[in-house]
Design a protein around this motif. Structure first.
Motif, PDB file in Angstrom:
ATOM      1  N   MET A   1       0.840  -1.166   0.000  1.00  0.00           N
ATOM      2  CA  MET A   1       0.000   0.000   0.000  1.00  0.00           C
ATOM      3  C   MET A   1       0.890   1.234   0.000  1.00  0.00           C
ATOM      4  SD  MET A   1      -3.166  -0.685   2.626  1.00  0.00           S
ATOM      5  CE  MET A   1      -2.136  -0.484   4.045  1.00  0.00           C
ATOM      6  N   ILE A   2       0.444   2.227  -0.685  1.00  0.00           N
ATOM      7  CA  ILE A   2       1.127   3.510  -0.706  1.00  0.00           C
ATOM      8  C   ILE A   2       0.163   4.565  -0.191  1.00  0.00           C
ATOM      9  CG2 ILE A   2       2.258   5.249  -2.156  1.00  0.00           C
ATOM     10  CD1 ILE A   2       3.812   2.661  -2.032  1.00  0.00           C
ATOM     11  N   ASP A   3       0.614   5.350   0.782  1.00  0.00           N
ATOM     12  CA  ASP A   3      -0.186   6.453   1.302  1.00  0.00           C
ATOM     13  C   ASP A   3      -0.270   7.533   0.225  1.00  0.00           C
ATOM     14  OD1 ASP A   3      -0.681   9.095   2.569  1.00  0.00           O
ATOM     15  OD2 ASP A   3      -0.675   7.931   4.427  1.00  0.00           O
ATOM     16  N   SER A   4      -1.486   7.883  -0.179  1.00  0.00           N
ATOM     17  CA  SER A   4      -1.661   8.832  -1.279  1.00  0.00           C
ATOM     18  C   SER A   4      -1.243  10.250  -0.925  1.00  0.00           C
ATOM     19  CB  SER A   4      -3.119   8.833  -1.755  1.00  0.00           C
ATOM     20  OG  SER A   4      -3.971   9.289  -0.720  1.00  0.00           O
ATOM     21  N   VAL A   5      -1.156  10.560   0.357  1.00  0.00           N
ATOM     22  CA  VAL A   5      -0.775  11.912   0.773  1.00  0.00           C
ATOM     23  C   VAL A   5       0.739  12.033   0.939  1.00  0.00           C
ATOM     24  CG1 VAL A   5      -1.021  13.661   2.581  1.00  0.00           C
ATOM     25  CG2 VAL A   5      -3.001  12.310   1.888  1.00  0.00           C
ATOM     26  N   THR A   6       1.334  11.092   1.676  1.00  0.00           N
ATOM     27  CA  THR A   6       2.765  11.189   1.982  1.00  0.00           C
ATOM     28  C   THR A   6       3.643  10.440   0.986  1.00  0.00           C
ATOM     29  OG1 THR A   6       2.781   9.224   3.383  1.00  0.00           O
ATOM     30  CG2 THR A   6       2.233  11.331   4.450  1.00  0.00           C
ATOM     31  N   GLY A   7       3.060   9.495   0.256  1.00  0.00           N
ATOM     32  CA  GLY A   7       3.848   8.678  -0.659  1.00  0.00           C
ATOM     33  C   GLY A   7       4.601   7.562   0.045  1.00  0.00           C
ATOM     34  N   GLU A   8       4.407   7.421   1.358  1.00  0.00           N
ATOM     35  CA  GLU A   8       5.074   6.372   2.127  1.00  0.00           C
ATOM     36  C   GLU A   8       4.353   5.039   1.940  1.00  0.00           C
ATOM     37  OE1 GLU A   8       5.813   7.319   6.215  1.00  0.00           O
ATOM     38  OE2 GLU A   8       6.111   9.421   5.753  1.00  0.00           O
ATOM     39  N   ARG A   9       5.096   3.951   2.153  1.00  0.00           N
ATOM     40  CA  ARG A   9       4.518   2.606   2.061  1.00  0.00           C
ATOM     41  C   ARG A   9       4.357   2.065   3.485  1.00  0.00           C
ATOM     42  NH1 ARG A   9       7.725  -1.954  -1.005  1.00  0.00           N
ATOM     43  NH2 ARG A   9       9.175  -1.399   0.619  1.00  0.00           N
ATOM     44  N   PRO A  10       3.150   2.122   4.042  1.00  0.00           N
ATOM     45  CA  PRO A  10       2.922   1.621   5.400  1.00  0.00           C
ATOM     46  C   PRO A  10       2.819   0.101   5.484  1.00  0.00           C
ATOM     47  CG  PRO A  10       0.909   2.524   4.541  1.00  0.00           C
ATOM     48  CD  PRO A  10       1.976   2.799   3.516  1.00  0.00           C
ATOM     49  N   ALA A  11       2.574  -0.570   4.362  1.00  0.00           N
ATOM     50  CA  ALA A  11       2.432  -2.025   4.381  1.00  0.00           C
ATOM     51  C   ALA A  11       2.745  -2.596   3.009  1.00  0.00           C
ATOM     52  CB  ALA A  11       1.010  -2.415   4.786  1.00  0.00           C
ATOM     53  N   ALA A  12       3.198  -3.851   3.027  1.00  0.00           N
ATOM     54  CA  ALA A  12       3.455  -4.575   1.789  1.00  0.00           C
ATOM     55  C   ALA A  12       3.095  -6.035   2.023  1.00  0.00           C
ATOM     56  CB  ALA A  12       4.912  -4.440   1.381  1.00  0.00           C
ATOM     57  N   ALA A  13       2.811  -6.760   0.957  1.00  0.00           N
ATOM     58  CA  ALA A  13       2.442  -8.165   1.090  1.00  0.00           C
ATOM     59  C   ALA A  13       2.985  -8.944  -0.098  1.00  0.00           C
ATOM     60  CB  ALA A  13       0.924  -8.300   1.148  1.00  0.00           C
ATOM     61  N   VAL A  14       3.141 -10.248   0.123  1.00  0.00           N
ATOM     62  CA  VAL A  14       3.574 -11.153  -0.937  1.00  0.00           C
ATOM     63  C   VAL A  14       2.590 -12.307  -0.977  1.00  0.00           C
ATOM     64  CG1 VAL A  14       5.382 -12.721  -1.697  1.00  0.00           C
ATOM     65  CG2 VAL A  14       5.999 -10.553  -0.611  1.00  0.00           C
ATOM     66  N   ASP A  15       2.123 -12.636  -2.151  1.00  0.00           N
ATOM     67  CA  ASP A  15       1.213 -13.769  -2.326  1.00  0.00           C
ATOM     68  C   ASP A  15       2.005 -14.876  -2.996  1.00  0.00           C
ATOM     69  OD1 ASP A  15      -0.763 -15.576  -2.844  1.00  0.00           O
ATOM     70  OD2 ASP A  15      -2.081 -14.165  -3.869  1.00  0.00           O
ATOM     71  N   ARG A  16       2.175 -15.980  -2.307  1.00  0.00           N
ATOM     72  CA  ARG A  16       2.972 -17.086  -2.836  1.00  0.00           C
ATOM     73  C   ARG A  16       2.138 -18.142  -3.546  1.00  0.00           C
ATOM     74  NH1 ARG A  16       8.236 -17.265   0.238  1.00  0.00           N
ATOM     75  NH2 ARG A  16       8.156 -15.353   1.414  1.00  0.00           N
ATOM     76  N   ARG A  17       0.854 -17.893  -3.641  1.00  0.00           N
ATOM     77  CA  ARG A  17       0.000 -18.858  -4.344  1.00  0.00           C
ATOM     78  C   ARG A  17       0.367 -18.870  -5.823  1.00  0.00           C
ATOM     79  NH1 ARG A  17      -5.495 -17.454  -4.530  1.00  0.00           N
ATOM     80  NH2 ARG A  17      -4.745 -15.340  -4.696  1.00  0.00           N
ATOM     81  N   GLN A  18       0.187 -20.017  -6.432  1.00  0.00           N
ATOM     82  CA  GLN A  18       0.445 -20.140  -7.868  1.00  0.00           C
ATOM     83  C   GLN A  18      -0.866 -20.392  -8.581  1.00  0.00           C
ATOM     84  OE1 GLN A  18       3.295 -23.235  -8.402  1.00  0.00           O
ATOM     85  NE2 GLN A  18       4.959 -22.069  -7.520  1.00  0.00           N
ATOM     86  N   GLY A  19      -0.884 -20.012  -9.817  1.00  0.00           N
ATOM     87  CA  GLY A  19      -2.082 -20.226 -10.615  1.00  0.00           C
ATOM     88  C   GLY A  19      -2.383 -21.708 -10.763  1.00  0.00           C
ATOM     89  N   GLY A  20      -3.624 -22.022 -10.898  1.00  0.00           N
ATOM     90  CA  GLY A  20      -4.028 -23.404 -11.070  1.00  0.00           C
ATOM     91  C   GLY A  20      -3.917 -23.836 -12.516  1.00  0.00           C
TER      92      GLY A  20
END
Length: 52
Positions: A1-20
């Motif tokens: 996620m990027i804060d639209s006001v400050t431009g900072e990234r308060p959170a990030a995620a990784v999805d390790r699932r693979q397509g079926g």
């Protein structure tokens, strides 16, 4: 996620699932399904954090 006001990234995620191996329905439909899954999962995590 990027804060639209400050431009900072308060959170990030990784999805390790693979397509079926199911039928590929089209780039945008599959992408939309992935975003729906991420949004639902994120909402559940926020709800759990709020309850604690």
């Amino acid at each position: 996620m990027i804060d639209s006001v400050t431009g900072e990234r308060p959170a990030a995620a990784v999805d390790r699932r693979q397509g079926g191996k199911g039928v590929f329905r089209g780039e945008w439909e599959d992408t939309n399904d992935a975003f729906d899954y991420w949004a639902q999962t994120f909402r559940k995590r926020l709800d759990r954090m709020r309850k604690n």
